[in-house]
Design an enzyme around this catalytic site. Sequence first.
Site, PDB file in Angstrom:
ATOM      1  N   CYS A  19      19.005 -18.434  28.878  1.00  0.00           N
ATOM      2  CA  CYS A  19      17.566 -18.180  28.721  1.00  0.00           C
ATOM      3  C   CYS A  19      17.028 -18.955  27.520  1.00  0.00           C
ATOM      4  O   CYS A  19      17.772 -19.616  26.798  1.00  0.00           O
ATOM      5  CB  CYS A  19      17.309 -16.686  28.539  1.00  0.00           C
ATOM      6  SG  CYS A  19      17.971 -16.009  27.006  1.00  0.00           S
ATOM      7  N   CYS A  36      18.730 -18.117  24.160  1.00  0.00           N
ATOM      8  CA  CYS A  36      20.067 -18.710  24.052  1.00  0.00           C
ATOM      9  C   CYS A  36      19.954 -20.197  23.702  1.00  0.00           C
ATOM     10  O   CYS A  36      20.709 -20.701  22.867  1.00  0.00           O
ATOM     11  CB  CYS A  36      20.830 -18.548  25.357  1.00  0.00           C
ATOM     12  SG  CYS A  36      21.131 -16.839  25.824  1.00  0.00           S
TER      13      CYS A  36
END
Length: 117
Positions: free
Chosen positions: A47, A50
């Site tokens: 995502c 991250c």
Amino acid sequence: MALFGRKNKKEGNAPCCCGGNFNAESMAQAEQAKTEGADIKILGSGCAKCNQLEAAVKAALEQLNMDASIDHITDFTQIAAYGVMTTPALVVDGKVVSYGKVLKVGEVVKILEKARG
């Protein structure tokens, strides 16, 4: 107990959050994967958070003139093997040093300096 004439749902038949992918073999493979690969690992689904953590780690490595490879682990079995339940997480030399938040470059620099001495 049935309330208001409704029957109880059978417990234990609902699939778990991982889709039922955890078994002894997959966990053994995940444990083995912990010792393989790069010295620095980002644990998360891929995502935006991250990816922000990965960018901060790359900037910190550049700032410290360190040459280290980074792995981005997205397999939830491998993430669970680290005991991480909240991502993104940062692993340095096999140890989870942060989880559940996006670190700033300065924070990553301090962590890497402490870990690498």
